[in-house]
Design an enzyme around this catalytic site. Structure first.
Site, PDB file in Angstrom:
ATOM      1  N   GLY A 155       8.754  13.810   0.886  1.00  0.00           N
ATOM      2  CA  GLY A 155       7.513  13.483   1.602  1.00  0.00           C
ATOM      3  C   GLY A 155       7.849  13.192   3.052  1.00  0.00           C
ATOM      4  N   ARG A 156       7.083  12.257   3.647  1.00  0.00           N
ATOM      5  CA  ARG A 156       7.283  11.949   5.079  1.00  0.00           C
ATOM      6  C   ARG A 156       8.711  11.459   5.351  1.00  0.00           C
ATOM      7  NH1 ARG A 156       1.629   9.933   4.237  1.00  0.00           N
ATOM      8  NH2 ARG A 156       2.746   8.575   2.820  1.00  0.00           N
ATOM      9  N   ILE A 157       9.144  10.445   4.584  1.00  0.00           N
ATOM     10  CA  ILE A 157      10.465   9.866   4.873  1.00  0.00           C
ATOM     11  C   ILE A 157      11.576  10.832   4.449  1.00  0.00           C
ATOM     12  CG2 ILE A 157      12.017   7.904   4.419  1.00  0.00           C
ATOM     13  CD1 ILE A 157       9.422   6.188   4.062  1.00  0.00           C
ATOM     14  N   THR A 189      16.329   3.803  -0.628  1.00  0.00           N
ATOM     15  CA  THR A 189      15.491   3.004   0.280  1.00  0.00           C
ATOM     16  C   THR A 189      14.028   3.136  -0.155  1.00  0.00           C
ATOM     17  OG1 THR A 189      15.238   4.820   1.860  1.00  0.00           O
ATOM     18  CG2 THR A 189      17.058   3.297   2.271  1.00  0.00           C
ATOM     19  N   ARG A 209      12.180   2.415  -3.881  1.00  0.00           N
ATOM     20  CA  ARG A 209      11.841   1.215  -4.644  1.00  0.00           C
ATOM     21  C   ARG A 209      12.946   0.975  -5.674  1.00  0.00           C
ATOM     22  NH1 ARG A 209       8.864   0.040  -1.172  1.00  0.00           N
ATOM     23  NH2 ARG A 209       6.617  -0.320  -1.244  1.00  0.00           N
ATOM     24  N   GLU A 256      13.524  -7.945  -6.747  1.00  0.00           N
ATOM     25  CA  GLU A 256      13.776  -8.396  -5.368  1.00  0.00           C
ATOM     26  C   GLU A 256      13.298  -9.824  -5.232  1.00  0.00           C
ATOM     27  OE1 GLU A 256      12.162  -5.776  -2.374  1.00  0.00           O
ATOM     28  OE2 GLU A 256      13.292  -4.073  -3.141  1.00  0.00           O
ATOM     29  N   HIS A 260      15.618  -5.065   1.924  1.00  0.00           N
ATOM     30  CA  HIS A 260      14.354  -4.331   2.081  1.00  0.00           C
ATOM     31  C   HIS A 260      13.887  -4.366   3.552  1.00  0.00           C
ATOM     32  CE1 HIS A 260      10.661  -2.871  -0.382  1.00  0.00           C
ATOM     33  NE2 HIS A 260      10.690  -2.303   0.810  1.00  0.00           N
TER      34      HIS A 260
HETATM   35  P1  NAP Z   1       5.248  10.197   0.758  1.00  0.00           P
HETATM   36  O1  NAP Z   1       5.075  10.944   2.027  1.00  0.00           O
HETATM   37  O2  NAP Z   1       4.091  10.081  -0.175  1.00  0.00           O
HETATM   38  O3  NAP Z   1       6.503  10.811  -0.008  1.00  0.00           O
HETATM   39  C1  NAP Z   1       6.796  10.598  -1.348  1.00  0.00           C
HETATM   40  C2  NAP Z   1       7.270  11.916  -1.915  1.00  0.00           C
HETATM   41  O4  NAP Z   1       7.677  11.717  -3.278  1.00  0.00           O
HETATM   42  C3  NAP Z   1       6.175  12.982  -1.946  1.00  0.00           C
HETATM   43  O5  NAP Z   1       6.704  14.200  -1.524  1.00  0.00           O
HETATM   44  C4  NAP Z   1       5.788  13.026  -3.410  1.00  0.00           C
HETATM   45  O6  NAP Z   1       5.297  14.270  -3.830  1.00  0.00           O
HETATM   46  C5  NAP Z   1       7.126  12.762  -4.062  1.00  0.00           C
HETATM   47  N1  NAP Z   1       6.951  12.332  -5.452  1.00  0.00           N
HETATM   48  C6  NAP Z   1       6.032  11.498  -5.956  1.00  0.00           C
HETATM   49  N2  NAP Z   1       6.183  11.387  -7.297  1.00  0.00           N
HETATM   50  C7  NAP Z   1       7.211  12.188  -7.624  1.00  0.00           C
HETATM   51  C8  NAP Z   1       7.827  12.523  -8.849  1.00  0.00           C
HETATM   52  N3  NAP Z   1       7.393  12.005  -9.997  1.00  0.00           N
HETATM   53  N4  NAP Z   1       8.858  13.377  -8.838  1.00  0.00           N
HETATM   54  C9  NAP Z   1       9.284  13.916  -7.668  1.00  0.00           C
HETATM   55  N5  NAP Z   1       8.720  13.649  -6.481  1.00  0.00           N
HETATM   56  C10 NAP Z   1       7.701  12.795  -6.457  1.00  0.00           C
HETATM   57  O7  NAP Z   1       5.699   8.696   1.058  1.00  0.00           O
HETATM   58  P2  NAP Z   1       6.680   8.176   2.218  1.00  0.00           P
HETATM   59  O8  NAP Z   1       5.878   7.694   3.348  1.00  0.00           O
HETATM   60  O9  NAP Z   1       7.742   9.197   2.427  1.00  0.00           O
HETATM   61  O10 NAP Z   1       7.284   6.894   1.464  1.00  0.00           O
HETATM   62  C11 NAP Z   1       8.029   7.058   0.259  1.00  0.00           C
HETATM   63  C12 NAP Z   1       8.315   5.713  -0.375  1.00  0.00           C
HETATM   64  O11 NAP Z   1       9.305   5.031   0.374  1.00  0.00           O
HETATM   65  C13 NAP Z   1       7.138   4.721  -0.394  1.00  0.00           C
HETATM   66  O12 NAP Z   1       6.278   4.958  -1.489  1.00  0.00           O
HETATM   67  C14 NAP Z   1       7.828   3.393  -0.487  1.00  0.00           C
HETATM   68  O13 NAP Z   1       7.988   3.029  -1.846  1.00  0.00           O
HETATM   69  C15 NAP Z   1       9.198   3.641   0.127  1.00  0.00           C
HETATM   70  N6  NAP Z   1       9.394   2.945   1.415  1.00  0.00           N
HETATM   71  C16 NAP Z   1      10.379   2.001   1.526  1.00  0.00           C
HETATM   72  C17 NAP Z   1      10.602   1.373   2.737  1.00  0.00           C
HETATM   73  C18 NAP Z   1      11.668   0.343   2.889  1.00  0.00           C
HETATM   74  O14 NAP Z   1      11.454  -0.609   3.643  1.00  0.00           O
HETATM   75  N7  NAP Z   1      12.799   0.474   2.243  1.00  0.00           N
HETATM   76  C19 NAP Z   1       9.804   1.685   3.849  1.00  0.00           C
HETATM   77  C20 NAP Z   1       8.828   2.646   3.692  1.00  0.00           C
HETATM   78  C21 NAP Z   1       8.633   3.272   2.475  1.00  0.00           C
HETATM   79  P3  NAP Z   1       3.731  14.663  -3.604  1.00  0.00           P
HETATM   80  O15 NAP Z   1       3.721  15.263  -2.246  1.00  0.00           O
HETATM   81  O16 NAP Z   1       3.456  15.585  -4.690  1.00  0.00           O
HETATM   82  O17 NAP Z   1       2.921  13.395  -3.681  1.00  0.00           O
HETATM   83  C1  GLV Z   2       7.994  -0.646   2.406  1.00  0.00           C
HETATM   84  O1  GLV Z   2       8.712  -0.717   1.467  1.00  0.00           O
HETATM   85  C2  GLV Z   2       6.808   0.129   2.429  1.00  0.00           C
HETATM   86  O2  GLV Z   2       6.412   0.671   1.389  1.00  0.00           O
HETATM   87  O3  GLV Z   2       6.211   0.220   3.523  1.00  0.00           O
END
Ligand code: NAP
Ligand code: GLV
Length: 330
Positions: free
Chosen positions: A160-162, A241, A243, A272, A291
């Protein structure tokens, strides 16, 4: 507006000082939880009985029971992109829009992912302890050897985005990039990112570095467990990074302590904070940060602005600029 006509809002932690907070105070009586620890679930239960808007964090459990006793709640705004702590179907069923903060934290989180990947590859944390522990006696040909990034394979789970922002960083390091995600990207996007789709099993067995970027859901809970570790190379390094509970912690400990894989770097754990008696904390081949993926001054300010703007829109009965359950507007 007289105070009697103002909306009531509860914010579950102190936010970065942003101008939007003042805008919010023009239309609402704002109560902010000022302690370092989050409000307990029973505090949340009490608060939601009388509020119109809730600005919450990923540490707050917003479940069906809580939503059922919140008669005036018009909007939930989460200051995070992930929203696995909120029962979205229950909020939707009650007509409550839920906002989140996608995009503005993408680069900061990808940067932290990259910092962890490089730190694990080159054993930076071990090296630091080595120096501070007075063990640096001379230059040695086999001291603290790690892994090259250049020429190695990175496996991204969840593009996805990250995940895509991590892929862009990997290109600059001449890595081969495999990805597994729920949906395959358009071929032109695959080409411009320089990524190749692989089934999860293939990605796990061929990657030198594996980085997790899916959202947490019923499907991704313990996506990486015993069987998946068995597929990995003994030199593999796992980065998480996303969950904590996407990885089975016991299986991770087993894999790291038996050198089934070479190392791990985690910004997220299950639970956590990680308990101080967790066996993972005794291992040298794991790096753990608390985190802090989005923890830069600029990013946290943008997240606060976005979360408050979502909240204000919800209080004013407008469409949230970033809404998780936007089927409510269809
Ligand atoms: P995003 O753009 O929604 O990316 C998530 C990706 O995972 C999407 O491409 C999604 O596919 C894919 N996905 C979902 N379920 C799946 C599955 N069962 N099997 C394979 N791929 C799957 O979200 P993002 O903005 O990149 O953020 C991702 C995650 O990072 C967040 O949900 C959050 O938990 C975590 N995060 C952590 C921090 C931190 O501080 N460590 C900060 C920000 C985010 P689809 O396109 O089909 O939905
Ligand atoms: C952090 O973990 C977030 O989901 O923004």
């Amino acid at each position: 507006m007289s105070p009697a006509n103002l909306a009531r809002v509860f914010i579950t932690r102190r936010l970065p000082q942003v101008d939007e907070l003042e805008q919010l105070r023009q239309i609402a009586v704002v109560e902010t939880w000022s302690e370092r620890q989050p409000p307990t679930y029973s505090v949340l239960l009490e608060k939601v009985k009388s509020i119109d808007g809730l600005l919450c964090l990923l540490t707050d459990s917003i479940d069906r029971q809580l939503l059922e006793i919140a008669p005036s709640l018009k909007v939930i705004s989460q200051m995070a992109v992930g929203y696995d702590n909120i029962d979205i179907p229950a909020a939707t069923a009650r007509g409550v829009p839920v906002g989140n903060t996608p995009g503005v934290l993408t680069n900061a989180t990808a940067d932290l992912t990259w910092a962890l990947l490089m730190a694990a590859a080159r054993r930076i944390v071990e090296a630091q302890s080595f120096v501070r522990g007075g063990q640096w006696l001379t230059w040695e040909p086999t001291l603290l050897l790690g892994a090259d990034l250049s020429g190695s394979t990175l496996g991204i789970v969840g593009l996805g985005r990250i995940g895509q922002a991590v892929a862009r960083r990997a290109r600059g390091f001449d890595m081969k990039i495999l990805y597994y995600s729920r949906h395959r990207l358009e071929p032109s996007l695959e080409e411009s990112l320089g990524v190749e789709y692989a089934e999860l099993k293939t990605l796990l067995s061929e990657s030198d570095f594996i980085s997790l970027h899916t959202a947490l859901s019923a499907e991704t809970y313990h996506l990486i467990g015993d069987r998946q570790f068995q597929l990995m190379k003994s030199s593999a390094i796992l980065i998480n990074t996303a969950r904590g509970s996407i990885v089975d912690s016991q299986a991770l400990y087993q894999a790291l302590s038996t050198n089934q894989i070479a190392g791990a770097a985690l910004d997220v754990t299950d639970p956590e904070p990680i308990p101080m008696d967790s066996p993972l904390l005794k291992l040298d081949n794991v790096i753990i940060t608390p985190h802090i993926g989005s923890a830069s001054y600029q990013t946290r300010a943008k997240m606060a602005q976005m979360a408050i703007n979502n909240l204000i829109a919800g209080l004013e009965g407008k469409r949230l600029p970033h809404c998780v359950n936007d089927e409510l507007y269809r």
